[in-house]
Design a protein around this motif. Structure first.
Motif, mmCIF file in Angstrom:
data_model
loop_
_atom_site.group_PDB
_atom_site.id
_atom_site.type_symbol
_atom_site.label_atom_id
_atom_site.label_comp_id
_atom_site.label_asym_id
_atom_site.label_seq_id
_atom_site.Cartn_x
_atom_site.Cartn_y
_atom_site.Cartn_z
ATOM 1 N N GLN A 127 0.831 -1.208 0.000
ATOM 2 C CA GLN A 127 0.000 0.000 0.000
ATOM 3 C C GLN A 127 0.866 1.258 0.000
ATOM 4 O O GLN A 127 0.594 2.222 -0.731
ATOM 5 C CB GLN A 127 -0.898 -0.013 1.240
ATOM 6 C CG GLN A 127 -1.907 -1.142 1.288
ATOM 7 C CD GLN A 127 -3.095 -0.895 0.384
ATOM 8 O OE1 GLN A 127 -3.615 0.210 0.302
ATOM 9 N NE2 GLN A 127 -3.531 -1.934 -0.306
ATOM 10 N N ALA A 128 1.921 1.247 0.818
ATOM 11 C CA ALA A 128 2.805 2.408 0.877
ATOM 12 C C ALA A 128 3.597 2.569 -0.410
ATOM 13 O O ALA A 128 3.810 3.688 -0.891
ATOM 14 C CB ALA A 128 3.751 2.270 2.069
ATOM 15 N N ALA A 129 4.048 1.445 -0.999
ATOM 16 C CA ALA A 129 4.821 1.523 -2.237
ATOM 17 C C ALA A 129 3.995 2.119 -3.366
ATOM 18 O O ALA A 129 4.509 2.901 -4.186
ATOM 19 C CB ALA A 129 5.329 0.131 -2.619
ATOM 20 N N VAL A 130 2.710 1.751 -3.453
ATOM 21 C CA VAL A 130 1.843 2.321 -4.481
ATOM 22 C C VAL A 130 1.736 3.834 -4.301
ATOM 23 O O VAL A 130 1.813 4.605 -5.274
ATOM 24 C CB VAL A 130 0.450 1.667 -4.437
ATOM 25 C CG1 VAL A 130 -0.535 2.414 -5.330
ATOM 26 C CG2 VAL A 130 0.543 0.203 -4.861
ATOM 27 N N ALA A 131 1.577 4.276 -3.060
ATOM 28 C CA ALA A 131 1.498 5.715 -2.800
ATOM 29 C C ALA A 131 2.814 6.404 -3.137
ATOM 30 O O ALA A 131 2.825 7.554 -3.593
ATOM 31 C CB ALA A 131 1.132 5.953 -1.337
ATOM 32 N N ASP A 132 3.942 5.715 -2.920
ATOM 33 C CA ASP A 132 5.248 6.290 -3.261
ATOM 34 C C ASP A 132 5.423 6.438 -4.762
ATOM 35 O O ASP A 132 5.953 7.439 -5.249
ATOM 36 C CB ASP A 132 6.386 5.386 -2.738
ATOM 37 C CG ASP A 132 6.383 5.221 -1.237
ATOM 38 O OD1 ASP A 132 5.820 6.081 -0.547
ATOM 39 O OD2 ASP A 132 6.948 4.216 -0.755
#
Length: 404
Positions: A127-132
């Motif tokens: 989830q965090a990688a997608v936002a990054d």
């Protein structure tokens, strides 16, 4: 809510290669999710444990999963998204093989908890990688594609696992471990580290003190617990209610299977449209649709009636799942993005505990009509709560976008 007033402009451009690698990773991982649906059967039939002991072992997997969300979020911020996902997939493969070969109860307990703990580390990291990797206007589309891949993989795995189980439960463990290794290799070869670099000399803040002071985030987390409580009636109260109406368990399998069918068929057509709507308002409406969809159970007692309820709340689930990740990405601090995603995942896990406890007990003591009306009312309550938070969520998203 109108399509003309989104929080951020919708961006239409090719998504990066690293994101598609994450989609492939999610799909492969879910295609191999053979063990957990058949764990209780394996323990009772192959290991000759009692039903109660087997259920407790399965609960140990769930307990590890709840802890895993918070640990995975912390690791994603501290050591990186890529490293966390690699630990997850390669570690899960080892834990699955250990669980499939364990003979003593202490080893079975430990391996089951390890499967839960390691198996869900990737969720907040992904989830965090997608936002990054993506701009705010691209995230709804991206999270929607991830959700679709997960459901496609899980739909295929639940069908194929039944066939594979007839060849021996041991095969399920090895195949599940193999797909986990393949997912890890995809991350290793195709996904770079995306954790934001802080300004020179800046330290990453501790997660919990920041979260506990963030009233807006805590309010959304509380509403997510309510949503998860509603959602998991589909796997706890629904089969019991159908049995009370004299419908065989085979029909429950068909009815709940419609959930995956609706998502796989409709999600690709809806996700682009959903990306143009106001995100916090869409979350509110989606939660309401899910609650009212379950509430229809108060007036149905046939296969087709229950099938209709599943179709309705599945449509609400599509809207919620496609947008909620983007909402949390919009409001999470840059340096604690992974941790915030982990807290939201843990909150959903809390709902998975409350839902199966509250629904069946209400059904037993108050009956189906009262239970389903209560679920619908909870949907109305969390809809109102989410709608009241819309201005605060807009303000937070705008502030984060300005400082990103």
């Amino acid at each position: 809510m109108t399509a003309a007033v989104p929080i951020v402009p919708t961006v239409s451009r090719p998504l990066p290669r690293a994101f598609w690698a994450l989609v492939v990773c999610q799909l492969v991982n879910r295609l191999g999710s053979f063990v957990q649906p058949f764990l209780v059967l394996y323990l009772t039939q192959d290991r000759h444990l009692s039903a109660g002991t087997a259920g407790a072992v399965a609960a140990a997997v769930g307990a590890g999963s709840v802890v895993s969300q918070l640990v995975g979020g912390w690791l994603a911020d501290r050591v990186g998204r890529r490293a966390t996902m690699l630990v997850c997939f390669f570690g899960t493969a080892a834990a699955l093989i250990l669980l499939g070969s364990a003979r003593s109860m202490p080893m079975i307990w430990a391996a089951a908890f390890a499967v839960g703990l390691l198996g869900d580390l990737f969720r907040p990291a992904v989830q965090a990688a997608v936002a990054d990797l993506l701009q705010p206007g691209e995230r709804v589309r991206a999270y929607g594609l991830l959700f679709w891949a997960i459901n496609l993989g899980f739909s295929v795995s639940t069908v194929s696992a039944g066939v594979l189980a007839s060849l021996g439960f041991g095969l399920l463990f090895w195949l599940n471990a193999a797909t986990s290794v393949i997912a890890g290799v995809v991350i290793w070869t195709m996904v770079p580290e995306s954790r934001p670099v802080l300004d020179e000399g800046a330290d990453r803040r501790p997660l919990l003190p920041v979260v506990l002071r963030d009233r807006v985030f805590l309010a959304v987390v509380l509403l997510q617990i309510g949503y998860a409580t509603i959602y998991f009636q589909g796997y706890s109260t629904l089969p019991l209610a159908m049995a009370r109406d004299g419908l065989p368990s085979s029909l429950y399998g068909t009815v709940i299977g419609l959930n995956g069918v609706v998502i796989v068929l409709l999600q690709p057509f809806l996700v682009k449209r959903l990306a143009s709507y106001d995100r916090p308002k869409l979350v509110a409406i989606s939660m309401l649709v899910v609650g009212l969809g379950f509430g229809l159970g108060a007036v149905v007692d046939t296969f087709w009636g229950y099938a209709l309820t599943v179709v309705v709340w599945s449509i609400g689930e599509i809207g919620f799942a496609a947008v909620i990740g983007a909402v949390f990405a919009d409001i999470a601090p840059l340096d604690l993005r992974g941790g915030y995603m982990g807290v939201t995942g843990m909150a959903f896990g809390v709902g998975t505990v409350i839902g199966p406890l509250a629904g069946p007990n209400s059904l037993q003591h108050f009956g189906a009509t009262t239970t389903w009306i209560g679920v619908a009312l909870l949907g109305v309550v969390i809809f109102i709560g989410q709608w009241l938070l819309v201005p605060a969520l807009h303000a937070r998203a705008a502030a984060n976008a300005a400082t990103a």
